[in-house]
Design an enzyme around this catalytic site. Sequence first.
Site, PDB file in Angstrom:
ATOM      1  N   SER A  84     -70.003  32.071 -80.061  1.00 21.56           N
ATOM      2  CA  SER A  84     -68.786  31.700 -80.797  1.00 21.56           C
ATOM      3  C   SER A  84     -68.557  32.534 -82.044  1.00 21.56           C
ATOM      4  CB  SER A  84     -68.841  30.237 -81.233  1.00 21.56           C
ATOM      5  OG  SER A  84     -68.843  29.400 -80.119  1.00 21.56           O
ATOM      6  N   THR A 187     -69.072  28.247 -84.805  1.00 14.74           N
ATOM      7  CA  THR A 187     -68.630  29.085 -85.919  1.00 14.74           C
ATOM      8  C   THR A 187     -69.580  28.966 -87.089  1.00 14.74           C
ATOM      9  OG1 THR A 187     -66.331  28.833 -85.348  1.00 14.74           O
ATOM     10  CG2 THR A 187     -66.778  29.246 -87.665  1.00 14.74           C
ATOM     11  N   THR A 205     -65.830  33.833 -86.856  1.00 16.78           N
ATOM     12  CA  THR A 205     -65.831  33.201 -85.528  1.00 16.78           C
ATOM     13  C   THR A 205     -65.128  34.074 -84.493  1.00 16.78           C
ATOM     14  OG1 THR A 205     -65.247  31.146 -84.382  1.00 16.78           O
ATOM     15  CG2 THR A 205     -63.614  32.005 -85.891  1.00 16.78           C
ATOM     16  N   ARG A 215     -54.080  33.604 -80.181  1.00 19.29           N
ATOM     17  CA  ARG A 215     -54.336  32.357 -80.922  1.00 19.29           C
ATOM     18  C   ARG A 215     -55.257  32.628 -82.116  1.00 19.29           C
ATOM     19  NH1 ARG A 215     -59.107  29.317 -82.528  1.00 19.29           N
ATOM     20  NH2 ARG A 215     -58.552  27.125 -82.597  1.00 19.29           N
ATOM     21  N   THR A 238     -65.716  23.671 -89.418  1.00 15.75           N
ATOM     22  CA  THR A 238     -66.030  24.136 -88.068  1.00 15.75           C
ATOM     23  C   THR A 238     -65.403  23.148 -87.092  1.00 15.75           C
ATOM     24  OG1 THR A 238     -67.823  24.649 -86.525  1.00 15.75           O
ATOM     25  CG2 THR A 238     -68.272  22.911 -88.110  1.00 15.75           C
ATOM     26  N   GLY A 239     -65.138  23.623 -85.891  1.00 13.71           N
ATOM     27  CA  GLY A 239     -64.557  22.723 -84.896  1.00 13.71           C
ATOM     28  C   GLY A 239     -63.166  23.170 -84.486  1.00 13.71           C
TER      29      GLY A 239
HETATM   30  C1  SD4 Z   1     -61.597  27.871 -84.384  1.00 10.55           C
HETATM   31  N1  SD4 Z   1     -62.864  26.635 -85.995  1.00 10.55           N
HETATM   32  O1  SD4 Z   1     -61.280  29.004 -84.087  1.00 10.55           O
HETATM   33  C2  SD4 Z   1     -62.954  27.662 -85.007  1.00 10.55           C
HETATM   34  C3  SD4 Z   1     -63.927  27.364 -83.908  1.00 10.55           C
HETATM   35  C4  SD4 Z   1     -65.199  26.781 -84.381  1.00 10.55           C
HETATM   36  O2  SD4 Z   1     -67.302  26.151 -84.139  1.00 10.55           O
HETATM   37  O3  SD4 Z   1     -65.368  26.338 -85.476  1.00 10.55           O
HETATM   38  N2  SD4 Z   1     -66.187  26.724 -83.629  1.00 10.55           N
HETATM   39  O4  SD4 Z   1     -60.886  26.892 -84.183  1.00 10.55           O
END
Ligand code: SD4
Length: 325
Positions: A84, A187, A205, A215, A238-239
């Site tokens: 990631s 990330t 990330t 995106r 993160t997320g």
């Molecule tokens: C995203 N926040 O591109 C990032 C992905 C992520 O752990 O955090 N992954 O949406």
Amino acid sequence: MSERRKFIKKSILGSAILVPGISGAFANSSKKELLGEKPLILSTWNHGLPANAAAISKLKETGSILDAVEAGVMDTELDMDNLSVGLQGLPDREGITTLDASIMTGDGSCGSVAFVRQVKHPISLARVVMEKTPHVMIVGEGARQLAISEGFPIEKEELSPKAKEAYEKWKVTSKYKPVINIENHDTIGMIGIDKNGQMAGSCTTSGLAYKMHGRVGDSPIIGAGLYVDNEVGAATATGLGETIIRVCGSFLIVELMRQGRTPQEACEEAVRRLVSKSKNIKDVQAGFLAINKEGQVGAYAIHPGFNFAQGTLSSNALIDSKSYF
Ligand code: SD4
């Protein structure tokens, strides 16, 4: 789970290393948080451990918290087990890996790149945007051109063996369903404070696996994936980026801390806000990490499973975050 991660998890969690003055904050209520040791570096997920180690070693070498948060996440950008972050990350639906990164210091300086291809260290390119251009954010081909003009090596565009294997499997069904905590959520966001109270943060990330081409997530958006203010504190996320952008998550946390909330209370409020503004939240993971200028720490996620690494000059430990569900 990769062998490297299994090892880190076993060796750190197995031996239950505790950080004096901070671990207690997670055992007790947020009101009882203790003052943290400085310098202090925090970063998301298991890979935060080696990243913190790299950051602390850079801090010892140059004394700069900005150098430290850059060097820390550069370690993750090269981690071939991490799908990631970096060019080894999982690609978008077209099979192309595109990267997002941001960097910020506590005086309000910031820079970011998004949707950038073929650059191994987008975090360093974000730092170039911050330090050498009049802009805050440069994306896509423009970011790649900036990398070329700044002498960054341009890598061959090919998927890492692990990413290629995963992409080939994904293509069989081409379904897009984020998996909580794994694959899509790795990330690295890092925030740090030095012994004089100077703060900096970084976030890098490859974004969501199999995202639509073009995106961009929260990580390169100042105020969403990262925010730092020496007068108050810092936060990173993160997320699922879409949910984080919607509430300006990291900025929200810093502003809540400005109004007197502890980092833990601010992270919890931001997750509650995010949950109230998002649909299908049962399938979505997002987590926040925060620090204030006293060195107090907070972390909170939607679902269990989010963890972070906390490093000082003499310790480095993984800590499990509390969660909404
Ligand atoms: C995203 N926040 O591109 C990032 C992905 C992520 O752990 O955090 N992954 O949406």
